[in-house]
Motif scaffolding. Sequence first.
Motif, short mmCIF file in Angstrom:
data_model
loop_
_atom_site.label_atom_id
_atom_site.label_comp_id
_atom_site.label_asym_id
_atom_site.label_seq_id
_atom_site.Cartn_x
_atom_site.Cartn_y
_atom_site.Cartn_z
N GLU A 93 -0.73 -6.47 8.31
CA GLU A 93 -0.32 -7.69 7.59
C GLU A 93 0.12 -7.39 6.17
OE1 GLU A 93 -2.40 -11.93 6.26
OE2 GLU A 93 -3.45 -10.51 7.56
N LYS A 94 -0.62 -6.52 5.49
CA LYS A 94 -0.31 -6.13 4.12
C LYS A 94 -0.69 -4.67 3.93
CE LYS A 94 -1.15 -10.70 2.06
NZ LYS A 94 -2.00 -11.48 1.11
N LEU A 95 -0.04 -4.04 2.95
CA LEU A 95 -0.32 -2.64 2.64
C LEU A 95 -0.59 -2.52 1.15
CD1 LEU A 95 -0.31 0.35 3.57
CD2 LEU A 95 2.16 0.36 3.18
N VAL A 161 8.57 0.41 7.06
CA VAL A 161 7.48 -0.55 6.79
C VAL A 161 8.08 -1.93 6.55
CG1 VAL A 161 5.59 -1.16 5.25
CG2 VAL A 161 5.99 1.23 5.84
N GLU A 162 7.59 -2.92 7.28
CA GLU A 162 8.12 -4.29 7.16
C GLU A 162 7.17 -5.25 6.47
OE1 GLU A 162 9.29 -5.58 11.03
OE2 GLU A 162 10.86 -4.06 11.24
N CYS A 163 5.90 -4.88 6.35
CA CYS A 163 4.94 -5.79 5.74
C CYS A 163 5.03 -5.72 4.21
CB CYS A 163 3.52 -5.44 6.19
SG CYS A 163 2.92 -3.85 5.59
N PRO A 164 4.50 -6.72 3.50
CA PRO A 164 4.47 -6.70 2.03
C PRO A 164 3.63 -5.53 1.52
CG PRO A 164 4.07 -8.92 2.85
CD PRO A 164 4.00 -8.01 4.04
N ALA A 186 11.09 1.75 -5.97
CA ALA A 186 12.54 1.50 -5.90
C ALA A 186 13.07 1.60 -4.47
CB ALA A 186 13.27 2.49 -6.80
N LYS A 187 12.37 2.35 -3.62
CA LYS A 187 12.82 2.56 -2.25
C LYS A 187 12.31 1.50 -1.27
CE LYS A 187 13.18 7.59 -2.75
NZ LYS A 187 12.68 8.91 -2.27
N ILE A 188 11.31 0.73 -1.69
CA ILE A 188 10.75 -0.28 -0.78
C ILE A 188 11.77 -1.40 -0.58
CG2 ILE A 188 8.91 -1.97 -0.43
CD1 ILE A 188 7.13 -0.19 -2.21
N ARG A 189 12.08 -1.69 0.65
CA ARG A 189 13.13 -2.66 0.96
C ARG A 189 12.64 -4.10 1.01
NH1 ARG A 189 16.43 0.44 5.87
NH2 ARG A 189 17.16 2.23 4.62
N GLY A 190 11.42 -4.28 1.47
CA GLY A 190 10.90 -5.64 1.67
C GLY A 190 10.16 -6.19 0.47
N GLU A 191 9.22 -7.10 0.74
CA GLU A 191 8.43 -7.72 -0.32
C GLU A 191 7.54 -6.68 -0.97
OE1 GLU A 191 6.32 -11.08 1.10
OE2 GLU A 191 8.09 -12.10 1.85
N LYS A 192 7.55 -6.68 -2.28
CA LYS A 192 6.80 -5.63 -2.98
C LYS A 192 6.35 -6.10 -4.34
CE LYS A 192 11.16 -3.61 -4.66
NZ LYS A 192 12.00 -2.37 -4.69
N GLN A 193 5.30 -5.46 -4.81
CA GLN A 193 4.76 -5.74 -6.13
C GLN A 193 4.21 -4.44 -6.72
OE1 GLN A 193 2.51 -9.31 -6.57
NE2 GLN A 193 1.16 -8.43 -8.11
N PHE A 194 4.56 -4.14 -7.94
CA PHE A 194 4.12 -2.93 -8.61
C PHE A 194 3.24 -3.32 -9.79
CE2 PHE A 194 5.58 1.13 -11.03
CZ PHE A 194 4.38 1.76 -10.69
#
Length: 235
Positions: A93-95, A161-164, A186-194
């Motif tokens: 669900e999340k990573l 990876v497709e999950c947030p 920068a390489k993560i395509r989907g929903e992301k937070q840093f």
Amino acid sequence: MKTVLFIHGFSAKKEDNAYLLDYLKRKNIHIKTFTLPGHTEHGVEKITYDKWLEKAEEELLEILKQTKRIILIGHSMGGAIATILASRYREVEKLVLIAPAFTVGSLIQNREDIKDVVLRKKHPFGTGFEGVLHKLFTVPIKDVKEVKKVAYLAHIALEKVECPILLLHGTIDQVVPISSSIEVYAKIRGEKQFTILTDVRHQVFKSDKKEAISKYIYSYIVGGIHFKLHRKEHI
């Protein structure tokens, strides 16, 4: 109730991440963890990277017998392993990646270059560096190569990876440079937070910000953080 599988890093000890695990348990998160093959209280025995991946996948599949959704949290090499699993299973669900080892830190790769500094007892990285020095000179190069193989596979897996993804990294990490996570983000395509952890080293849950960081991760797990694309924060 949310179910979480936590994966520790290379040569990590149980107490390294105990604060986060205990915090989440107190918040009624169903959290599971395990010890990667070859890891003992005295160090890491001779092992190949595929055994780490096999064990982590076995643990994930065992949990999925009881639930349809799971959240993966990985620290250091555990973050790389968690990324590989997330690319394989839609049930993730999340990573949450904490100082993920997509790059093997320059300290381990260039340890011969800093021997003189160590012998002169000059610790340019400040207090708390002794544990890193121990690993620096006791981890065999062949084991470092196994970690690098996991990192390589994680880079490939990241695209699938497709999950947030929540990515956290300390600004003074002396094992895995924060620049690694900047590149990964920068390489993560989907929903992301840093989320940047100011003045925090690699052992995140031994820092004086461990409570704030644990609370932040808990909020993310239960959905308390309003998630947005390309969001960056500081703690």
